[in-house]
Design a protein around this motif. Structure first.
Motif, PDB file in Angstrom:
ATOM      1  N   THR A   1     -57.862   7.886  -2.670  1.00 33.36           N
ATOM      2  CA  THR A   1     -57.320   7.994  -4.023  1.00 33.36           C
ATOM      3  C   THR A   1     -56.993   6.609  -4.559  1.00 33.36           C
ATOM      4  OG1 THR A   1     -56.301  10.128  -3.476  1.00 33.36           O
ATOM      5  CG2 THR A   1     -55.451   8.974  -5.418  1.00 33.36           C
ATOM      6  N   ARG A   2     -57.413   6.322  -5.787  1.00 31.39           N
ATOM      7  CA  ARG A   2     -57.016   5.053  -6.400  1.00 31.39           C
ATOM      8  C   ARG A   2     -55.587   5.174  -6.911  1.00 31.39           C
ATOM      9  NH1 ARG A   2     -60.344   2.427 -11.292  1.00 31.39           N
ATOM     10  NH2 ARG A   2     -59.802   4.427 -12.228  1.00 31.39           N
ATOM     11  N   ILE A   3     -54.773   4.170  -6.595  1.00 27.36           N
ATOM     12  CA  ILE A   3     -53.362   4.154  -6.989  1.00 27.36           C
ATOM     13  C   ILE A   3     -53.141   3.001  -7.963  1.00 27.36           C
ATOM     14  CG2 ILE A   3     -50.985   3.976  -6.187  1.00 27.36           C
ATOM     15  CD1 ILE A   3     -51.981   4.832  -3.400  1.00 27.36           C
ATOM     16  N   ILE A   4     -52.523   3.303  -9.096  1.00 36.09           N
ATOM     17  CA  ILE A   4     -52.150   2.265 -10.055  1.00 36.09           C
ATOM     18  C   ILE A   4     -50.632   2.186 -10.099  1.00 36.09           C
ATOM     19  CG2 ILE A   4     -52.213   1.516 -12.461  1.00 36.09           C
ATOM     20  CD1 ILE A   4     -54.886   2.958 -12.720  1.00 36.09           C
ATOM     21  N   VAL A   5     -50.123   0.994  -9.801  1.00 36.44           N
ATOM     22  CA  VAL A   5     -48.680   0.758  -9.754  1.00 36.44           C
ATOM     23  C   VAL A   5     -48.269  -0.024 -10.996  1.00 36.44           C
ATOM     24  CG1 VAL A   5     -46.822  -0.431  -8.533  1.00 36.44           C
ATOM     25  CG2 VAL A   5     -48.578   0.789  -7.240  1.00 36.44           C
ATOM     26  N   HIS A   6     -47.266   0.477 -11.688  1.00 33.13           N
ATOM     27  CA  HIS A   6     -46.766  -0.147 -12.901  1.00 33.13           C
ATOM     28  C   HIS A   6     -45.303  -0.530 -12.642  1.00 33.13           C
ATOM     29  CE1 HIS A   6     -44.391   0.181 -16.592  1.00 33.13           C
ATOM     30  NE2 HIS A   6     -45.478   0.065 -17.312  1.00 33.13           N
ATOM     31  N   GLU A   7     -44.986  -1.836 -12.678  1.00 38.10           N
ATOM     32  CA  GLU A   7     -43.600  -2.249 -12.437  1.00 38.10           C
ATOM     33  C   GLU A   7     -43.312  -3.571 -13.141  1.00 38.10           C
ATOM     34  OE1 GLU A   7     -42.867  -2.774  -8.237  1.00 38.10           O
ATOM     35  OE2 GLU A   7     -44.833  -3.660  -7.911  1.00 38.10           O
ATOM     36  N   ASP A   8     -42.058  -3.747 -13.531  1.00 39.00           N
ATOM     37  CA  ASP A   8     -41.653  -5.009 -14.153  1.00 39.00           C
ATOM     38  C   ASP A   8     -41.003  -5.948 -13.146  1.00 39.00           C
ATOM     39  OD1 ASP A   8     -38.791  -4.250 -14.055  1.00 39.00           O
ATOM     40  OD2 ASP A   8     -39.323  -2.845 -15.631  1.00 39.00           O
ATOM     41  N   THR A   9     -40.441  -5.393 -12.062  1.00 42.58           N
ATOM     42  CA  THR A   9     -39.902  -6.186 -10.957  1.00 42.58           C
ATOM     43  C   THR A   9     -40.718  -5.865  -9.715  1.00 42.58           C
ATOM     44  OG1 THR A   9     -37.672  -6.093 -11.909  1.00 42.58           O
ATOM     45  CG2 THR A   9     -37.856  -6.706  -9.587  1.00 42.58           C
ATOM     46  N   LEU A  10     -41.303  -6.875  -9.089  1.00 37.09           N
ATOM     47  CA  LEU A  10     -42.268  -6.630  -8.016  1.00 37.09           C
ATOM     48  C   LEU A  10     -41.552  -6.244  -6.719  1.00 37.09           C
ATOM     49  CD1 LEU A  10     -44.792  -9.542  -8.702  1.00 37.09           C
ATOM     50  CD2 LEU A  10     -44.676  -7.246  -9.713  1.00 37.09           C
ATOM     51  N   GLU A  11     -41.412  -4.946  -6.499  1.00 38.78           N
ATOM     52  CA  GLU A  11     -40.742  -4.439  -5.312  1.00 38.78           C
ATOM     53  C   GLU A  11     -41.687  -3.686  -4.378  1.00 38.78           C
ATOM     54  OE1 GLU A  11     -36.178  -3.544  -6.325  1.00 38.78           O
ATOM     55  OE2 GLU A  11     -37.555  -2.222  -7.402  1.00 38.78           O
ATOM     56  N   ILE A  12     -42.699  -3.059  -4.917  1.00 41.62           N
ATOM     57  CA  ILE A  12     -43.616  -2.257  -4.097  1.00 41.62           C
ATOM     58  C   ILE A  12     -44.579  -3.191  -3.367  1.00 41.62           C
ATOM     59  CG2 ILE A  12     -45.438  -0.507  -4.178  1.00 41.62           C
ATOM     60  CD1 ILE A  12     -43.958   0.659  -6.636  1.00 41.62           C
TER      61      ILE A  12
END
Length: 357
Positions: A83-94
């Motif tokens: 599965t393709r996963i797209i991560v959206h975040e403003d603070t890079l924690e993942i």
């Protein structure tokens, strides 16, 4: 451990510079590690893993320091690696680079923080990044934290753009009802859109009998039902599936509530699994994760519970289930679990321990 540093100074801090240090685990937490630390029970982990496998839309909520982002990272590891996963975040924690290294197809979108004080930032606004993510096609969508105007786009994704795919995000709150209140009343998401949430998971720090030390626990797993109009609490729209009891330090399954669940009926229709097989699958997940914890303690090998190993063992379990289904048309869950346990202990574990020597 990794460290995130925040610094404030004049004029915001008129009496001098102040520092805040937040320690983060370099590798993502895993559900077996959470079981080992009593953050969640094996059955709770098995249930959430099953929901991920069934493409549920999920919100993880809690106060700051409750473990909600760490829990979401652990749930991301349950997503199938094709599965393709797209991560959206403003603070890079993942830990996106780490997940790429262990075989996940994952893409990060870095956005401007809605609480940023800068007026000259050239970063992309969160709502625009989410619309871009929807145009990238069939993907699981992960929102680092729902804070502001991107909430409307997130629920647009849940309702339309990511229908049939996993959508997960975190938000500050202390219950499923508080999530509804924040999303609908504060962030102006319509009730009809909020109903696109399937599950709300609540984590919080617990102080047993008033002790100073805090212990993080998952305290609620709640289904969001679809047949209510204005207030989910008064109209029975929030159904607790599991609830934490501090006296026993346990996340209990509310079996009577399961009779009122719409979600399991819907999953049964979509997947072709009967209710009995659904629970066999959930308990298979729970038993497998619990077994890894048992082996870790028996062989004094903490590395077994790290993401690279739990993902590999989970992949093997999925393949064994699929092989049984292809060969026999159904799954003998006890047989699959037995064969998987044998493979883990006599093949996988020995190889991993040999690498460490």
């Amino acid at each position: 451990l990794d460290t995130r540093l925040a610094i404030i100074g004049p004029p915001l801090a008129p009496q001098g510079i102040a520092f805040a240090f937040r320690l983060h685990k370099v590798t993502p937490w895993t559900l077996p590690q959470f079981i080992d630390n009593k953050f969640i029970t094996p059955l709770g982990a098995g249930l959430l893993s099953f929901f991920i496998d069934q493409q549920a839309t999920m919100i993880v909520t809690g106060s700051r320091g409750s473990g909600k982002t760490s829990l979401m990272q652990a749930l991301m590891l349950e997503i199938l690696q094709n599965t393709r996963i797209i991560v959206h975040e403003d603070t890079l924690e993942i830990p996106v680079p780490y997940m790429k290294d262990i075989g996940f197809n994952i893409q990060r979108l870095k956005t401007r923080s809605p609480i940023s004080v800068s007026e000259t930032s050239n970063e992309v606004a969160p709502e625009e990044a989410l619309r871009t993510a929807l145009r990238l096609g069939d993907s699981a969508l992960i929102i680092g934290e729902v804070r502001s105007v991107e909430a409307k786009v997130l629920y647009e994704a849940m309702r339309i753009g990511a229908a049939g795919n996993i959508v997960m995000g975190t938000i500050h709150g202390d219950s499923a009802y508080s999530v509804w209140d924040r999303v609908v009343n504060d962030l102006q998401v319509p009730n009809t859109s909020f109903k696109a949430t399937d599950v709300v998971v609540v984590s919080r720090p617990i102080r047993f009998q008033g002790a100073l030390q805090r212990h993080r626990r998952v305290t609620q797993i709640t289904e969001v039902k679809k047949h209510w109009i204005s207030d989910p609490d008064s109209e029975g729209g929030l159904l607790d599936l599991m609830e934490y009891t501090a006296k026993t330090d346990k996340l209990d399954l509310l079996e009577d509530n399961l009779k009122e669940s719409d979600m399991f009926t819907r999953i049964s229709k979509i997947s072709g699994l009967g209710i009995e097989d659904i629970w066999k699958s959930i308990r298979l997940n729970a038993s497998a994760k619990s077994y890894l914890v048992e082996l870790k303690n028996e062989f004094k090998f903490p590395g077994l519970l790290e993401a690279e190993n739990t993902v590999a063992t989970n992949n093997k379990l999925m393949l064994m289930k699929d092989d049984a289904l292809q060969e026999h048309g159904s799954v003998d869950y006890e047989k699959v679990l037995g064969e998987w346990k044998y493979w883990v202990k006599n093949h996988f574990l020995k190889r991993q321990m040999a690498k460490k020597k």
